[in-house]
Design a protein around this motif. Sequence first.
Motif, PDB file in Angstrom:
ATOM      1  N   THR A 247       4.071  44.804  58.073  1.00  0.00           N
ATOM      2  CA  THR A 247       4.598  45.631  57.866  1.00  0.00           C
ATOM      3  C   THR A 247       6.255  45.818  58.039  1.00  0.00           C
ATOM      4  N   ALA A 248       6.773  46.635  57.218  1.00  0.00           N
ATOM      5  CA  ALA A 248       8.378  46.730  57.622  1.00  0.00           C
ATOM      6  C   ALA A 248       8.686  47.121  58.905  1.00  0.00           C
ATOM      7  N   ALA A 249       7.758  48.126  59.331  1.00  0.00           N
ATOM      8  CA  ALA A 249       8.073  48.700  60.934  1.00  0.00           C
ATOM      9  C   ALA A 249       7.877  47.547  61.649  1.00  0.00           C
TER      10      ALA A 249
ATOM     11  N   SER B 122       8.953  54.007  47.914  1.00  0.00           N
ATOM     12  CA  SER B 122       8.935  55.308  48.550  1.00  0.00           C
ATOM     13  C   SER B 122      10.211  56.213  48.589  1.00  0.00           C
ATOM     14  N   VAL B 123      11.542  55.378  48.782  1.00  0.00           N
ATOM     15  CA  VAL B 123      12.626  56.174  48.940  1.00  0.00           C
ATOM     16  C   VAL B 123      12.897  56.462  47.426  1.00  0.00           C
ATOM     17  N   THR B 124      12.601  55.821  46.239  1.00  0.00           N
ATOM     18  CA  THR B 124      12.880  56.090  44.954  1.00  0.00           C
ATOM     19  C   THR B 124      12.220  57.416  44.739  1.00  0.00           C
ATOM     20  N   GLU B 125      10.850  57.532  45.007  1.00  0.00           N
ATOM     21  CA  GLU B 125      10.041  58.556  44.537  1.00  0.00           C
ATOM     22  C   GLU B 125      10.605  59.831  45.309  1.00  0.00           C
ATOM     23  N   ARG B 126      10.762  59.700  46.736  1.00  0.00           N
ATOM     24  CA  ARG B 126      11.050  61.010  47.305  1.00  0.00           C
ATOM     25  C   ARG B 126      12.589  61.474  47.606  1.00  0.00           C
TER      26      ARG B 126
ATOM     27  N   GLU C 101      10.486  52.558  56.632  1.00  0.00           N
ATOM     28  CA  GLU C 101       9.611  52.431  55.443  1.00  0.00           C
ATOM     29  C   GLU C 101       9.681  53.901  54.632  1.00  0.00           C
ATOM     30  N   VAL C 102      10.405  54.869  55.407  1.00  0.00           N
ATOM     31  CA  VAL C 102      10.418  55.870  54.512  1.00  0.00           C
ATOM     32  C   VAL C 102      11.956  56.268  54.000  1.00  0.00           C
ATOM     33  N   GLU C 103      12.933  56.212  54.993  1.00  0.00           N
ATOM     34  CA  GLU C 103      14.375  56.395  54.758  1.00  0.00           C
ATOM     35  C   GLU C 103      15.111  54.903  54.241  1.00  0.00           C
ATOM     36  N   GLY C 104      14.404  53.858  54.629  1.00  0.00           N
ATOM     37  CA  GLY C 104      14.942  52.384  53.668  1.00  0.00           C
ATOM     38  C   GLY C 104      15.934  52.041  54.728  1.00  0.00           C
TER      39      GLY C 104
ATOM     40  N   ARG D 151      15.475  39.625  47.413  1.00  0.00           N
ATOM     41  CA  ARG D 151      16.728  40.266  46.646  1.00  0.00           C
ATOM     42  C   ARG D 151      17.014  41.756  47.091  1.00  0.00           C
ATOM     43  N   THR D 152      15.773  42.620  47.235  1.00  0.00           N
ATOM     44  CA  THR D 152      15.966  44.100  47.172  1.00  0.00           C
ATOM     45  C   THR D 152      15.943  44.635  48.434  1.00  0.00           C
ATOM     46  N   GLY D 153      15.492  44.043  49.641  1.00  0.00           N
ATOM     47  CA  GLY D 153      15.654  44.539  50.717  1.00  0.00           C
ATOM     48  C   GLY D 153      14.290  44.577  51.655  1.00  0.00           C
ATOM     49  N   ASN D 154      13.871  45.508  52.611  1.00  0.00           N
ATOM     50  CA  ASN D 154      12.948  45.482  53.393  1.00  0.00           C
ATOM     51  C   ASN D 154      11.819  45.166  52.907  1.00  0.00           C
TER      52      ASN D 154
END
Length: 291
Positions: free
Chosen positions: A165-167, A134-138, A194-197, A124-127
């Motif tokens: 992995t996502a990548a 990671s995106v939420t924290e950074r 993986e970082v920017e989503g 439901r939420t994506g990658n």
Amino acid sequence: MAGDWMKMRTNLWDDPRVARIVDLTDSCEALVIGGLYWLWSMADQHTEDGWLPGMSLRQIDRKSGVPGLGEALSDIGWLEAKPDGVLIVRFDDHNGKSAKKRCQTASRVAKHKAGNATGSTETRTGNATSVTKSVTERYPEKRREEKISTPDTSLHAFEIPEGMTAAGWAGVLMKRAGCHTASSSHPDLIDAVEVEGVPFQMLVDLVEEGRARAPPPKNLFTWAIAAARGRHAEGAKPVNSSNGSNHGTRRLSPAERTAQLALEGELADAAHAATLAGTGHGYADALGADG
């Protein structure tokens, strides 16, 4: 040798064959199942196919503490006694490295199907959950902006297969879309996904967009990543142009501008070569301008 666990059914207590062994040994279910546990766990440590050279029925009786167990197992077809050892019949159906691997695979598939049936969080939420975290924290401000602007969740419709992995999955999807030079270990792809989503769908769409250009970008892989990062950073606003120019729709991001300049440089080279060959009219024709 095969590991520190083994497969053993939970309904042995009521299995008619176990009841038969109890009758033949004049014992009880607890002792018989305990003897079976010793036999199968010992075999799991010393054989892959169930063949135990040098083992005898008398040794099985002595080591299990159940007199007559070896002969009873032979009578019901679970054991074959031979002059130079004994064979546990169909041992590799349930134990040994290959059987355990099949068991673990079946368990993972069942869990995966169960997760899909109930609507897993990752679907439901994506990658991936790790990407969202990671995106939420950074970038906490970015996450708040996305909630306000109600982004298109259809861009996150690709589910990552278990163990990838996502990548890694992004690279597979880009290759399927026609970008055969896609590399899952490329640092730009890892940062983007993986970082920017950056959504998988956006990367796939840009690969298809790049392939449709005439001529296509010289390096389709890096161009698609740069363009996707730029569009994702600015809210995925569309670029209304076949050659990457904005026509007043919005200002290009630095990454998109870099990709556009690279493309225009390739077109200029192509136009120059065409002019020298006497087959073209210069840069304006290569860009498709009027005149």
